[in-house]
Design a protein around this motif. Structure first.
Motif, PDB file in Angstrom:
ATOM      1  N   GLU A 281       0.812  -1.217   0.000  1.00  0.00           N
ATOM      2  CA  GLU A 281       0.000   0.000   0.000  1.00  0.00           C
ATOM      3  C   GLU A 281       0.843   1.263   0.000  1.00  0.00           C
ATOM      4  N   LEU A 283       3.864   1.578  -1.119  1.00  0.00           N
ATOM      5  CA  LEU A 283       4.531   1.702  -2.418  1.00  0.00           C
ATOM      6  C   LEU A 283       3.561   2.076  -3.521  1.00  0.00           C
ATOM      7  N   LEU A 284       2.351   1.493  -3.482  1.00  0.00           N
ATOM      8  CA  LEU A 284       1.500   1.544  -4.665  1.00  0.00           C
ATOM      9  C   LEU A 284       0.102   2.125  -4.448  1.00  0.00           C
ATOM     10  N   GLY A 285      -0.129   2.692  -3.262  1.00  0.00           N
ATOM     11  CA  GLY A 285      -1.391   3.380  -3.035  1.00  0.00           C
ATOM     12  C   GLY A 285      -2.591   2.463  -3.201  1.00  0.00           C
TER      13      GLY A 285
ATOM     14  N   GLU D 281      -0.683  10.125  -6.660  1.00  0.00           N
ATOM     15  CA  GLU D 281      -0.200   9.635  -5.367  1.00  0.00           C
ATOM     16  C   GLU D 281      -1.228   8.749  -4.685  1.00  0.00           C
ATOM     17  N   ALA D 282      -2.487   9.170  -4.755  1.00  0.00           N
ATOM     18  CA  ALA D 282      -3.541   8.356  -4.132  1.00  0.00           C
ATOM     19  C   ALA D 282      -3.607   6.997  -4.792  1.00  0.00           C
ATOM     20  N   LEU D 283      -3.563   7.021  -6.109  1.00  0.00           N
ATOM     21  CA  LEU D 283      -3.694   5.772  -6.861  1.00  0.00           C
ATOM     22  C   LEU D 283      -2.486   4.883  -6.687  1.00  0.00           C
ATOM     23  N   LEU D 284      -1.275   5.515  -6.672  1.00  0.00           N
ATOM     24  CA  LEU D 284      -0.067   4.698  -6.837  1.00  0.00           C
ATOM     25  C   LEU D 284       0.964   4.858  -5.729  1.00  0.00           C
ATOM     26  N   GLY D 285       0.599   5.512  -4.631  1.00  0.00           N
ATOM     27  CA  GLY D 285       1.498   5.597  -3.484  1.00  0.00           C
ATOM     28  C   GLY D 285       2.826   6.234  -3.828  1.00  0.00           C
ATOM     29  N   ILE D 286       3.911   5.681  -3.286  1.00  0.00           N
ATOM     30  CA  ILE D 286       5.258   6.221  -3.532  1.00  0.00           C
ATOM     31  C   ILE D 286       5.545   6.302  -5.027  1.00  0.00           C
ATOM     32  N   VAL D 287       5.183   5.259  -5.732  1.00  0.00           N
ATOM     33  CA  VAL D 287       5.410   5.247  -7.189  1.00  0.00           C
ATOM     34  C   VAL D 287       4.746   6.459  -7.845  1.00  0.00           C
ATOM     35  N   GLY D 288       3.594   6.839  -7.338  1.00  0.00           N
ATOM     36  CA  GLY D 288       2.883   7.982  -7.883  1.00  0.00           C
ATOM     37  C   GLY D 288       3.576   9.300  -7.641  1.00  0.00           C
TER      38      GLY D 288
END
Lengths: 341, 341, 341, 341
Positions: A281, A283-285, D281-288
């Motif tokens: 979560e 890492l990838l939201g 960011e919401a969708l993809l966390g850190i990756v976002g």
């Protein structure tokens, strides 16, 4: 959407039984795994009960996983294992040494990733007509072959071409070879599967060709397949899982001085790491909160309307398919004729 | 020997009806010949009586003779005539515009001089499966194709493969394309024959594959063939006849000053010259006293025991077969679909 | 004409030195012949004097004659002899084990009878670039390859393409492989010739490509050739000689009861029979009075103006060329790298 | 890691100038875009200053983007635009109508996704040798061709083969055709790029072959390329961006009743939507939180050590490459010879 995924649209497109099983732990399945010479052989027996759960027919599924077949030594090892496993499968079906065999090379010879079947046929020993001429010594059985083409080429339903040939020439059993779709990056061109359940298009790449099996042909049908293509959904969803594992691995090892000294990154997949949802979560939201199937469904919804859920194949496909067709052709020859060594 | 030739051993190996007829003037044969654009079209109708004499089945035989098909303009002319004659033959058989057709490409795709059939199939419009999808507009009929291979590849009798497919899919008529043996140098790769009598291996190159005809399949069978190979016996016996003609021509013209001034020899075959036996004997001794069939028998006895009665093909065979398969493929498309122009 | 033949027009079209020598007994030629395992190896050394008489360059000419290469065992024997003879030729040229080699596959890959050179290249081990990467173990030399195509494909003079590559990359020696024209039926696809004199188009099939030799490239040039085509003149003139021999043999044996009992005719070529001119005249009239060269000239005058002096190749050419390219490719690998066995 | 990405390892692997430009808005670049018949043509002129920023040589870059070339009508349209743009580029270089051209087909004919160059050569009109024979009418220029192969096949540096041929035969200008790597899913097999700057391996797929350009060859060098492969990093990073856009689009439209009624999802890429970082960011966390280049670097670190940064090609590659080679071959013929229409 995203929060609210409809799982009904996306069917997992795989022809590989082992992949269906990977995804789900199921009762009624007996599974054996051996590792020899860097080759992993998995044998799965699916009973009636499990059959309905995983949507795969009752029967034996043998999967041989290996690495680089462009290496000659390795390709010879794979050929040996493949032939041994095929011989075992033939024996389990109580097929006699004199039983005649029709080998069917499925697929499109003009499309490289789909040409495995026709190419295997080029490497197979054909003997049926020689028996009539009295030109065959002991240690060989009657073998004939068929390359039926694909419906787009012939205008004819492939399974019905096969049925008409089987009805006419009455072989005792059938071996069909086909290129498959993979549900995982790592198996593409690196796996041979065989099964005694025949070919069931519904579970695989989605072509409407019909079943090739004991039920339709009244003779034992062995199917041999190699996954040669993979779709973009699978590439992305596999990568998301690798990102999760890589993230956890990196967190654990960030201060490990050995890592800092390494010129190349380690193969973190080989490490035993406990993964947790929280990392995913972070890492990838939102995406990180989804189950694998939900991620695939999301990717389907993202990629399909814009036309980018490509089926792809590695760029070295010509060389890989050539080697694989040699391995399978030679292996079949050894399994079918005890005088071929 | 020589004076005492046994004619029973040597069978004239020809698949071309017109050649069978050239050799013998027969009752019960009606023949028409037209010349257009440097292309000669001969139509022969063989009735029951003549059929038994020339060992060719009762029916229509159409032969189209032409020169260089590597010339684009000329190849287009040949395509046009071919398509027109094929359309006429289809009409004579009372085949309707909606009748479905199976096109069979006979021969071995891996042997250039025998690959005409499979190559034509590559150039043919396949529509059968599209009808089921409702994707076909007016002006097209249902066409499916089959490339059955040769027995040495498949282990299966080719005619029986075809029969099983015809029985299963029930096309209304069949067109078979094959490479043939020629009985004359001048026809190799320069003739297209078609007939409504199907294919009768006994009269041709000597393979034991069985008949493909109305009698065996219960549907009209049109055969299209091109002679692509010729044997050494034919090359030598044709040359002996050319030597005779050339000798007589030279004797007549030896003092003609025009000939002495010519840089290149004239095409003496185009001249009307009365040939006599005496010239042939003077030029060729005992051999000159023999009839054509006796010379062929002698050549058979000379060449066969030493292994030199080669079947040969012109060295440009790859390019010629490619052009011929395009002409025949395009021509078939135009004859089968009135919307193809 | 006939009695009065002008020999200036017809040049014997052969690339095979052994054939040039067959026709004429010449001083200044040393010749050795061995027979092993049904394979005949002839080594001819032509000195300066003889060179001018036979119109072949001074040097070594080795000819390997064999029968069916589609038989696996036989093909392996031919490969072994070929490789041994090539190694000896390389040694005679004082080429060291480290000397780098450029292998040139001449001919047209799109024309089966002319594709030997390009096909051999597919079977050859290429190492030159691996040396720069330091990836080569002992027992290998630097080998690079070139498939220059033919002028009709590239628009460029083939010998100049080769010269520009040799000047740039400076290999220590060159091996060129080419398909040749034969001057005898019996050698077609059944002979490998090699020579250290390079390739001299003038003596061969008549293409205007220029010489590939030490004189033009300043490095040793080994040429390897297989006759894959033969012209109709040769087929007919060979057959005339076989007719003569067969006639004499038959006369001698007509009352031999053994012959009458034989199901098949004997191979009369293997018999020692004294031929005489009288038999030839009786059998063949005026033609029987002519010398071989005169008969060829006559056939040239008969066949050329009517367009029937075809260059032909046996109909099995695809399979034969494939086997021959494997024999030559493997043989070259063994001769060039002492670590290839 | 993840938070702490080292951008030095991953070089964006693209041969397409337009892609380099997409990623960065740069001064010193003049760009024109037209849309005709569903085909988008982008012309970019890079000056000295911009050249250094985008690491692409100063010159003209023309990109033609299209959809399905397996549709005959559409392929004809693409051919027409391509030929027009190529003619304009040749004119800009002040190349005369008589100037001779060498066309070079780069790549490996035995690897389907890399065979574009050699396949184009098959469709190109070769005239150079005909000029010497005086067989050419007005309206044609001298064209010769070269298929140099790849170093793994020949053992020789490809750029040096080309240089040696150019030095020897002295063509007035050169056109090189090559298959490229794409930096975006959507361009694979759907883009033709051409440029007057030649080929500069450093900016592309990473092979060590050297430059083919005016600087090295002293003649104008036009490069024509089609992206036929894409790597897994690109597939995943493109998909991440599509997920972002799809998420934002879905949020905006979730209550739109039209969407709920649609059987198929809409092509959201065609909508003008304002994207914001927060959604990503919401969708993809850190990756976002990462920039595009950082995401690619992360994917490189995730996929490379486990061997899964595959270069892939769509499974229909055989058919697409065939069509593209026909479009480019025909287009070149029309641009080079004003008598070809």
């Amino acid at each position: 959407m995203g929060h609210n995924i409809d799982l009904t649209n996306y069917k997992i497109r795989t022809d590989l039984a082992i992949e269906a099983i990977d995804n789900q732990k199921i009762k009624g399945i007996v599974s054996k795994e051996i590792n020899e010479d860097g080759i992993k052989i998995t044998e799965v027996m699916v009973n009636e009960e499990a059959s309905q759960i995983i949507n795969k027919k009752k029967g034996h599924y043998i999967t041989i996983e290996f690495s680089d077949v462009t290496d000659y030594e390795n390709s010879k090892k794979v050929e040996k294992k493949f032939s041994r496993e095929l011989s075992k499968l033939i024996n389990k079906l109580n097929i006699s040494k004199e039983a005649s065999c029709l080998i069917v090379g499925l697929g499109n010879s003009k499309s490289t990733p789909d040409s495995l079947g026709p190419l295997v046929i080029n490497n197979v020993l054909v003997t049926n007509h020689l028996f009539e001429l009295g030109e065959v010594t002991d240690g060989y059985r009657k073998v004939s072959v068929l390359v039926p083409g694909v419906m787009g080429q012939t205008g004819l339903e492939t399974s019905e071409i096969i049925k008409s040939i089987v009805d006419k020439f009455k072989p005792d059993f059938l071996i069909a070879i086909d290129a498959l779709a993979s549900q995982s990056i790592e198996r593409v061109n690196k796996t041979i599967q065989m099964t005694d359940t025949g070919i069931h298009p519904g579970s695989g790449i989605g072509n409407s060709r019909k079943e090739i099996s004991y039920e339709t042909l009244n003779i034992p049908c062995i199917a041999i397949g190699v996954p040669t293509v993979v779709d973009a959904i699978t590439i992305v969803s596999d990568t998301i899982n690798y990102m999760h594992k890589h993230y956890t691995y990196s967190k654990l090892n960030i201060n490990n001085p050995i890592n800092k000294l390494m010129a190349y990154s380690p193969n973190y997949l080989k490490e035993k790491i406990t993964l947790n949802k929280k990392d995913k979560e972070a890492l990838l939201g939102i995406v990180g909160t989804l189950e694998d199937n939900e991620i695939k469904q999301l990717l389907f919804e993202v990629l399909t309307p814009i036309g980018f859920n490509l089926m792809v194949t590695p760029k070295e496909v010509d060389f890989l398919i050539e080697k694989l067709s040699l391995i399978i052709g030679n292996g079949i020859n050894k399994s079918l004729h005890y005088n071929v060594k």
